[in-house]
Design a protein around this motif. Sequence first.
Motif: not given
Length: 841
Positions: A103, A107, A111, A301, A376
């Motif tokens: 993460l 991402f 994100g 997230f 995600v």
Amino acid sequence: MSERSTTSKSNGGLAKMESMEMRWALKDEEGSSDELDESIGRSSFEEEDDDDDDDSEHQRLVRTGPRVDSFDVEALEVHGFEMNGYEEESSCCRSIVLALQTLGVVFGDVGTSPLYTFDIMFNKYPVTKKEDVLGALSLVLYTLILIPLLKYVLIVLWGNDDGEGGIFALYSVICRYAKASLLPNQLPSDQRISSFRLKVPSPELERSLKIKETLETSSILKKLLLILVLLGISMIIVDGVATPAMSVMSAVNGFKVGLSSVNEGEVVMITVAFLVVLFSIQRFGTSKVGLALGPALFIWFCCLAGIGIYNLINYGYEALRAFNPVYIYRFFKSNPSQAWLSLGGCLSCATGSEAMFADLCYFSVKSVQFTFILLVLPCLILGYLGQAAFLLENLTAYEQVFFLSIPSRVFWPVMCVATIASLIASRAMTTAIFSIIKQATALQCFPRLKIIHTSRKFMGQIYIPVVNWLLLVSCLAFVLTFGSINEIGNAYGIAEVGVMIMTTILVTVIMLLIWQINIVLVLSFFTLVLGIELLFFSSLLANVVDGSWVLLVFAFIVFLVMYIWNYGSKLKYETEVKQKLSMDFLLKLGCNLGTVRAPGIGLLYNELVRGVPAIFGHFLTTLPAVHSMVIFVCIKYVPVPVVPQSERFLFRRVGPKNYHMFRCIARYGYKDVRKENHQAFEQLLIDSLEKFIRREAQELLLESDHYDSDTDSDVINPSPPSCSCYLVDPNGGLYSLSIPLIQGEKPPLFEPSTSFDEVREDEDVDSLVERELSFVHKAKESGVVYLLGHGDIRARKDSWFVKKLVINYFYAFFRKNCRRGIETLNVPHTKVMQVAMTYMV
């Protein structure tokens, strides 16, 4: 150059030479692919039952790399660096840590896209009705499904090069299966590295071979492929400038919603401050920062999903109707120009897709797929649904949609998390650029720069100071020039879609050449994905006059730097090949090479993989003496991520035995790390040389026994072997036809006696080996000196003006200011001798 393979006659006659690249593989035996790889990369000292294989009726003929070359010898087992990477473990704790690191590194960019996607989409044309919101939301949802999920997560990630991602990894895979590289330093022995992993035959094999042959024989296709790759890399570097500006400024814009007194100028200043902090911490390791920021992105997230669910409950579930693609059709039908121009903003939801692939070197494919699909993507969809639900009830609030849709009670906590997430997103793209530039440098497409490895455990985690500060300066100039996310967004989209188009083309080539997928499926993928990306690209080009042309000019400059470097490196190598010394010249000089042989070992570094470099003749005419042992060392990068330690070195004897000259090709993958100091490298080299001498003697002994049994003689013939056992190579050396590893030399038993290294007729092979090893040890004790030749190139007077400009000024400037070879080798200046030589091209 024709490729050769050898097959010995049953009665010891002249071996048959054939120009082919074929090998028999079992048709119905499980694991034939692994066996084929093993047979290609195994030691030639092992017995090979080729005759038995040829008689098998359950086999198919597979074209593979050539098996014999005049410079190929055994790949010696030496101590090297283990292949590092993330190993799969069953530990639940380890899985959580890996997910958090994924993460924090991979991402972040995709994100943070909900911060600005709807703002850019509705920038040109304000929202007037609910169907516009549903149409725009439907575009966003299906863009997320088609590009990040379908294209990248499910397809492109599998095009990785043994765990390495990015456009250059795709190019490396293509160059490995077809000789598509413009730099002519490929060796047939490279194809026997176990990492090559050739494919098992399939119904599409003949089509793949035709594509391979076409690509290898067409210089135009090779140049076109390289141009596509360099264009893609230049777009990625531009993306590394636009991503921090876009992500950070979009997050800082939230201050205008929370504090009405904050104006646009103050937003710019805050953004500049955050960017300086961001690039200052870039030098810390990826695993450290990824693990530290991973929990923050996980919270981000969760915030996206939570706010989305809250807005759906609070404003109604009408936004869920956008899953029906009919709303896309209605959007284009009612507002064709608005819908078309909004495509550029819609692409913003897929930004960071290329970063997922480029940052793959830090993580496994399954970990990236698992995290994206289960965490995600659902959070992103919920976030966009929540914003659309808010817009449906507040059509006039189309600016700063994300921050306006946040519940007032949690606004500032979410604001802080959004700012941290935007910084993480910026760092993810910068990390990907470091990895890609390292690959480009190894494949001679980028000037050498100082590379710092930030992790002792994971060799893929690197930091390039020059690139980091160049990106910072460019990013700050970009922010200060534009000062608005709406103007930055269009330039951002052009860089993203440019990279996506190049990736689609390269993956299609891999599907046809390597994966050997059915042509219908390949055409379906190519038509669907490329068609969508070209549609996005056309929309973005309509707004290029708004300022996007600045980044396009920057991308073109980066492209020129890479192309000029590759072009100059290619010309330099080809010129060195043409001007290399012949063996006849060295033989005429005698074993003393026309000078005095002083005790010691001279390591002459050069780029040639064949022949004696012309710079060596310059050393002979410049220096009063030459070392008693000379080793031509070529550090070569092959188009694989990692070369196994047992296949690192290739040795070959240059000239007769009493010359004490050898060639060593040290092969590295573009992901390999050379952290050893010069003492460690010297020891590895000498150990490998000793093994080569011993194995060489064993082969010669076997050859002598075979020769005696064929001639029914009990006495070793003191004359050279007949032409039925040896063949003369173009440089005047001899190499065995029945045992292909012994090349370019005469057997020790047949060496003429000289004052330099006198050989007694009654001395056996073991004694000769011990004498030579003793000679090596004494030379090592006398000292090792590094002979470095600076080979510069200049354009001829009759060359075109453009060529003179490129070679004499641009390429010369890059060579003068790039990292020198002596710094790369970590050799003290007291052990270095340098000679300069200029080639006219």
